[in-house]
Design an enzyme around this catalytic site. Structure first.
Site, mmCIF file in Angstrom:
data_model
loop_
_atom_site.group_PDB
_atom_site.id
_atom_site.type_symbol
_atom_site.label_atom_id
_atom_site.label_comp_id
_atom_site.label_asym_id
_atom_site.label_seq_id
_atom_site.Cartn_x
_atom_site.Cartn_y
_atom_site.Cartn_z
ATOM 1 C CG HIS A 19 -13.416 6.717 5.038
ATOM 2 N ND1 HIS A 19 -12.903 6.140 3.900
ATOM 3 C CD2 HIS A 19 -12.389 6.794 5.919
ATOM 4 C CE1 HIS A 19 -11.614 5.895 4.078
ATOM 5 N NE2 HIS A 19 -11.283 6.279 5.295
ATOM 6 C CG ASP A 46 -2.061 -0.960 1.114
ATOM 7 O OD1 ASP A 46 -2.382 -1.359 -0.013
ATOM 8 O OD2 ASP A 46 -2.638 -1.319 2.157
#
Length: 757
Positions: free
Chosen positions: A696, A600
């Site tokens: 989120h 990542d």
């Protein structure tokens, strides 16, 4: 000299605001109780600032979620879909920040992006052609009066009109110029209201001025502030900039009738040069950003005092200030009990920076400051830091060769080999990595850290969670699985804890967005890996299934960017040290049978210079090779994934393609998949997975919504290049909503596969 700060952290010394807000989201406390917690935090902080001797104390730097969102709400920049929910003002605000799914409707949150070159995320205001910009809120005035009632005189802080218009997303045909007159009126009304309240100073934050500005940008700024300043009346205006220098507009800025101008001397490479070349007006205060608001190392008084002395000799009326808001550093060292003074004596968090400001103020006003205790102690700190170097690490970095940055065979050949090797269906489904960190996961980690359970018990629990996670993913029908990351506290901290050269705090939390706080590790010295960090967990997970399981790593640029970096060596050198350590882990994963490895780089853009002219020479020319250094040694059959989130990537797509990963997943859902056009325009070669839903937000996307997102993607991305996945890791979500969302993701994908067949 006087002292000032641009802003202060706001979640509470022990994250009181985070916990209260999350309780409110769960319906466990009332809005009044949440407001009381917020009030307690503000009052405690104002007392701290006043007692420190700070001369310019900010107000309105507090926020329940984000100050840019606060400013949009203040000026009625609220999209109609949120107003139509007919819920309270507070809940409408949170709906804009988090999305809403309930009896009053179903709306997504506003887009969220990185705040300039930091790890803080701001909510992107969205304006419609029908939006009526006007002064509609009362928050800045209420908080000013709240402080005033406590005997604290403050300078209210507002995101400036220019920066606001540059950050806004325009959804209709109108652009910034079309809203100028209304926003001038709104900001003028704001100043008029503060004048009634007897405010002396108002601070307008204009960080966008440190970007490359064209003629249109400068014309927009001039129009806005010609109008606003003409209505300032008795108010003194501080035009505050940070994160760089204002070389494109310096002379225009200093010619305006501002009473103070804040300039950054930490990241502003040309700030001093601009002053030396062009001078600084005698009738204005220079708020000199000389105390670093983004890093935790103590200020070098010798260097800072030399700079302040130079400004003084030029006859410039100077205020000693932070370089940016202290929002980006932890609250205080007082809560750190485990690190020895050998280390903590070098650190300065938000409260300690107040002490630095007070000491710098005292020393600048003292003729023979070299004899003062504070100065002598500070100088010794910078002479005695020697236990941070490792000859073996430095020798390895020096030995890196050009071939170490190149993976062979080239992408097109690897892609063919991997498709044959894996035989995945079209539109392969996966997740980004983490699964919900539920209360039992957190309790297990806490018990182990406190010594209440053995390492064996800790590991057995995590193995059980991994087995459950693999089983759940197989049941849902995902194609490429993950192990869930139950052993990890944070995607950077977890690796830092196992790397030589890192230090860790107990409670040095920093707000990332909303209620999300992170505890960045500190790079104390040269970085290296002494043993495998993830291999055991990945191998165990792969043993539970015939499907591919991704090995999950964090990339070197993100580890660097989400740590507090050293200041005694370059960030390039520090990143290469980390890259070599992660490279060792990649090769160990491959040697142990892990065929898909995700590295990542969520924070790739974070330290990208704000001026495009500096992108390659100062950052991308080493940041992209650092990523390639990590994976260049693997076989063609090993598939390398990476992930990037919550930044604006469209303008660096060519550089991202040069990372030479096999698959890249992006955050995309909150930005309405705007990245797709850039991928197509740049003939993006890498396989790609733009997120199909926003993790989120607590809302569960419908099957139809996800189908529509994938269909839209297929208009711009070849079907043999497209992966289907959420926006980001699922760590912060609940189990029920996660399972429901992923089931809908798989169903939507299968529906489209059937239609395509």
């Amino acid at each position: 000299m006087l002292t000032s700060i641009i802003g202060f952290p706001r979640v509470g010394t022990l994250r009181e605001l985070k916990f209260a807000t999350e309780k409110y989201f769960r319906g466990e406390i009332s809005a009044c109780e949440l407001q009381q917690t917020a009030k307690n935090i503000r009052q405690t902080q104002w007392a701290t600032l006043k007692n420190s001797g700070l001369d310019f104390i900010p107000s309105n730097d507090f926020s329940f979620y984000d100050c840019t969102l606060d400013t949009a709400v203040l000026f009625n920049i609220i999209p109609e879909r949120y107003k139509k929910l007919n819920i309270s003002e507070l809940d409408t605000y949170f709906a804009m920040a988090r999305g809403y799914q309930g009896e009053n409707g179903d709306v997504k949150a506003l887009a969220m992006k990185k705040w300039f070159n930091t790890n803080y995320h701001y909510m992107v205001p969205e304006i419609e052609d029908t939006t009526e910009i006007k002064l509609a809120g009362t928050k800045p005035f209420e908080q000013f009066n709240e402080a005033k009632a406590l005997g604290v005189k403050t300078k209210p802080v507002i995101v400036g009109a220019f920066t606001l218009l540059k950050l806004i997303r325009y959804t209709g045909s109108k652009q910034a110029e079309d809203f100028c007159d209304d926003i001038i009126k709104a900001y003028s009304d704001l100043l008029a209201e503060f004048s009634k309240l007897d405010a002396e100073w108002v601070q307008f934050d204009e960080p966008y001025l440190v970007h490359d500005l064209n003629k249109e940008d400068i014309a927009l700024f001039n129009k806005l502030y010609n109008g606003i300043i003409s209505n300032k009346k008795s108010i003194k205006l501080l035009l505050q900039t940070y994160f760089g220098d204002v070389r494109d507009i310096y002379n225009q800025l200093t010619a305006f009738d501002f009473d103070g101008i804040g300039l950054d001397f930490i990241e502003g490479k040309k700030t001093l040069e601009l002053i030396e070349k062009n001078g600084f007006p005698e009738d204005k205060l220079l708020f000199a950003g000389v105390v670093n608001g983004k890093n935790i190392w103590k200020n070098n008084y010798k260097k800072t005092l030399a700079l302040l002395s130079e400004l003084k000799t030029k006859g410039i009326n100077t205020v000693i200030s932070s370089s940016c808001s202290l929002l980006h550093v932890p609250y205080t060292l007082k809560n750190e009990t485990k690190l020895s003074a050998e280390y903590t004596s070098h650190f300065s968090f938000a409260e300690e920076k107040l002490i630095e400001l007070a000491e710098l103020k005292f020393l600048t006003d003292t003729d023979n400051f070299e004899n003062e205790t504070a100065y002598i102690a500070n100088c010794k700190l910078f002479e005695n830091r020697t236990n941070c170097y490792d000859d073996a690490v430095q020798k390895r970095v020096a030995g890196i060769q050009e071939k170490d940055f190149t993976r062979l065979p080239e992408f097109n050949e690897r892609e063919k080999i991997q498709k044959k090797e894996f035989e995945l269906p079209i539109l392969p489904t996966t997740t980004i990595g983490s699964f919900p960190q539920t209360s039992d996961v957190k309790a297990n980690r806490s018990s182990f850290k406190k010594g209440n359970i053995s390492e064996k018990e800790y590991n057995e629990f995590n193995r059980k969670k991994i087995a459950e996670c693999i089983s759940l993913q197989e049941e849902i029908g995902l194609d490429v699985l993950v192990h869930g990351e139950f052993e990890r506290n944070d995607m950077v901290e977890y690796f830092g804890e196992q790397l030589n050269g890192y230090l860790f705090t107990e409670k040095a939390w920093v707000q990332s967005y909303g209620t999300r706080c992170v505890k960045p590790p500190i790079i104390w010295g040269d970085v290296s890996r002494s043993k495998p960090m993830t291999v055991e967990w990945s191998v165990y997970a792969q043993s539970l299934t015939d499907k591919l399981v991704k090995g999950m790593l964090t990339g070197p640029v993100t580890i660097l960017n989400w740590s507090f970096p050293r200041e005694d060596i370059s960030i390039k050198e520090s990143t290469y040290q980390i890259a070599l350590a992660i490279r060792d882990e990649v090769l160990d994963l491959e040697a142990n049978g892990i065929k898909v490895i995700q590295i990542d780089e969520a924070a790739l853009r974070e330290k990208l210079p704000l001026r495009k002219s500096d992108w390659y020479c100062e950052y991308l020319d080493w940041a992209i090779p650092a990523f390639r250094l990590v994976h260049s040694g693997v076989k063609a059959e090993t598939q390398i994934h990476t992930h990037m989130c919550y930044s604006e990537f469209t303008d660096i797509i060519p550089a991202i393609d040069q990372m030479d990963a096999d698959v890249i997943t992006f955050e995309a859902s909150r930005s309405d998949l705007l990245i797709l056009d850039s991928l197509k325009k740049n003939n993006f070669k890498t396989e790609v997975g733009p997120g199909v839903y926003d993790i989120h937000s607590p809302r569960v996307p419908s099957v139809e919504e996800i189908e529509n997102a994938i269909t839209k993607m297929l208009e711009k991305i070849s079907i043999d290049k497209l992966w289907v996945n959420p926006d980001c890791g699922l760590k912060t979500r609940g189990e029920t909503e996660t399972t429901a969302s992923l089931k809908n993701l798989v169903t939507a994908t299968k529906n489209l596969r059937n239609k395509i067949k």
